[in-house]
Design a protein around this motif. Structure first.
Motif, short mmCIF file in Angstrom:
data_model
loop_
_atom_site.label_atom_id
_atom_site.label_comp_id
_atom_site.label_asym_id
_atom_site.label_seq_id
_atom_site.Cartn_x
_atom_site.Cartn_y
_atom_site.Cartn_z
N UNK A 1 0.78 -1.32 -0.02
CA UNK A 1 0.07 -0.14 -0.06
C UNK A 1 0.97 1.43 0.01
N UNK A 2 1.92 1.12 0.68
CA UNK A 2 2.90 2.20 0.78
C UNK A 2 3.52 2.55 -0.52
N UNK A 3 3.99 1.51 -1.10
CA UNK A 3 4.55 1.50 -2.47
C UNK A 3 3.68 2.23 -3.70
N UNK A 4 2.19 1.99 -3.36
CA UNK A 4 1.28 2.58 -4.36
C UNK A 4 0.96 3.93 -4.16
N UNK A 5 1.21 4.33 -2.82
CA UNK A 5 1.29 5.69 -2.49
C UNK A 5 2.56 6.64 -2.95
N UNK A 6 3.66 5.76 -3.05
CA UNK A 6 4.91 6.37 -3.46
C UNK A 6 4.69 6.43 -4.97
N UNK A 7 3.99 5.76 -5.62
CA UNK A 7 3.92 5.68 -7.21
C UNK A 7 2.89 7.10 -7.39
N UNK A 8 1.84 7.07 -6.59
CA UNK A 8 0.97 8.30 -6.96
C UNK A 8 1.52 9.36 -6.68
N UNK A 9 2.53 9.61 -5.98
CA UNK A 9 3.20 11.00 -5.71
C UNK A 9 4.51 11.16 -6.47
N UNK A 10 4.97 10.44 -7.19
CA UNK A 10 6.09 10.28 -7.97
C UNK A 10 7.15 10.46 -7.09
N UNK A 11 6.89 9.37 -5.94
CA UNK A 11 8.17 9.22 -5.14
C UNK A 11 8.38 10.15 -4.03
N UNK A 12 7.60 11.28 -4.11
CA UNK A 12 7.70 12.41 -2.94
C UNK A 12 7.28 11.73 -1.71
N UNK A 13 6.46 10.81 -1.46
CA UNK A 13 6.25 9.97 -0.28
C UNK A 13 7.01 8.64 -0.49
N UNK A 14 8.07 8.42 0.23
CA UNK A 14 9.10 7.60 0.05
C UNK A 14 9.26 6.65 1.14
N UNK A 15 8.57 5.36 1.09
CA UNK A 15 8.75 4.56 2.24
C UNK A 15 9.86 3.96 2.44
N UNK A 16 10.93 4.19 1.33
CA UNK A 16 12.05 3.34 1.29
C UNK A 16 13.22 4.18 1.64
N UNK A 17 12.94 5.54 2.32
CA UNK A 17 14.00 6.29 2.83
C UNK A 17 14.64 6.12 4.13
#
Ligand code: ADP
Ligand code: MG
Length: 346
Positions: free
Chosen positions: A116-132
């Motif tokens: 789900x977090x990766x989906x949000x990362x995609x929707x935001x062009x990586x601005x939301x980045x759960x991999x940081x």
């Protein structure tokens, strides 16, 4: 810490919510209803104060359910901490050795959350980045107990930007998901009227008797002040991200805990973002993502996330509300209302 006063507001009946910038709302009218029928349970979890307020069921039922919510929060905190012996801590240890580790193979529930977090990362062009996670570590914001004394050396930030080693950090999302699960738990216990408030970020269901739940939104640069109030309509989450949540000063500069994955440094341009949305998890991630998007791009990112009701406070003091947020908010001080303008989404 932000706060909300789920049942402290007493509004003059004539006050219209549809009008922006009303001055009349003060704390002077605070008080509990004589026929108070709400049960409140308060505890510390996920590094913040959590308030569970339940209305309309006997106090013992409410208390039992609220204690279950407390247990849920503690369990999720342990599971979703980036370090330690919980599921995410174990995953991060494995990712350090093998970046191809499948989260779902470590823990199915965590796997769903990360998807789900990766989906949000995609929707935001990586601005939301759960991999940081490694960047959060580098800055020293990973521990809830302590704050860093100085920013990391620029070379270390540059190295992170180049390598981007995968470490998962759900700090911008987990609280929202926990709040959603807490609401689901309360509903499963037959509770229809409640607020789960985690440090000012909350989701409300139902009503407080004959009136809606009333929420206060903290003024960014005034720990005791209230910027605005709103009434929730049925089932809604209100989440705020701000540069005043966790921060330190070094050589006269302020550094906070929301990081721009494009630069490796704390975000700039917005002081706070408040999102009103049905789903607390999405609202939480959106508030974080819009902080990163900044004063120019936030409406486009909100639209990409399907978020309609947003209020932002800009670093220059200006306040912007989307057309969907504008009729929901009323400012506690005419000065705030005077600084506000409506900004449409694309
Ligand atoms: P809070 O939890 O204080 O309400 P947020 O929801 O904005 O604030 O979450 C901030 C946390 O999210 C940080 O402490 C960090 O763990 C994580 N984080 C920081 N920057 C980002 C980002 N760009 N994308 C996703 N998560 C982030
Ligand atoms: Mg967030």
């Amino acid at each position: 810490m932000r706060r909300a006063w789920p049942h402290a507001w007493r509004l003059p009946a004539a006050l219209s919510l549809a009008v922006l910038g009303l001055a009349a709302l003060g704390l002077a009218g605070c008080g509990r209803d004589a026929q108070e029928n709400a049960t409140q349970h308060r505890f510390m979890a996920m590094g913040t104060l959590v308030d569970v307020t339940v209305y309309g069921v006997p106090a013992d039922e409410a208390g039992t359910a609220a204690r279950e919510v407390e247990r849920l929060f503690h369990d999720l905190h342990r599971a979703w901490q980036p370090q330690g012996d919980g599921a995410l801590g174990r995953l991060n240890t494995m990712l350090a050795a093998d970046p191809a580790t499948d989260p779902a193979a470590v823990d199915a529930d965590l796997g769903m959350l990360i998807a789900a977090a990766n989906g949000l990362a995609q929707d935001t062009g990586g601005l939301f980045d759960p991999g940081l996670g490694a960047l959060v570590q580098l800055w020293g914001f990973a521990s809830a107990e302590s704050l860093p004394a100085a920013p990391p050396p620029p070379e270390a930030v540059a190295a992170w930007l180049e390598e981007r080693p995968l470490q998962v950090d759900l700090g911008g999302f987990a609280k929202g998901v926990a709040v959603d699960r807490a609401i689901a738990l309360l509903r499963a216990r037959g509770i229809e009227h409640a607020i789960v408030n985690a440090g000012g970020d909350l989701r409300a269901i139902g009503r407080k008797g004959d009136r809606p739940w009333r929420i206060g939104i903290r003024a960014p640069r005034d720990p005791a002040g209230v910027l605005a109030a709103l009434e929730t309509a049925g089932d809604e989450a209100v989440f705020t991200s701000g540069d005043y949540e966790r921060w330190f000063e070094h050589d006269g500069r302020r550094y906070h805990h929301i990081l721009d994955p494009r630069t490796g440094y704390p975000t700039a341009g917005l002081v706070s973002v408040t999102v009103l949305h049905a789903d607390a998890g999405r609202a939480d991630a959106a508030a974080t993502a819009l902080m990163v998007a900044g004063p120019e791009a936030w409406p486009a990112v909100a639209a990409a996330l399907g978020i309609e009701a947003v209020m932002v406070v800009r670093a220059d003091g200006g306040i912007e509300l989307t057309p969907a947020m504008q009729p929901r908010i009323w400012f506690t001080d005419a000065a705030y209302g005077g600084q506000a303008r409506v900004r449409p989404l694309p």
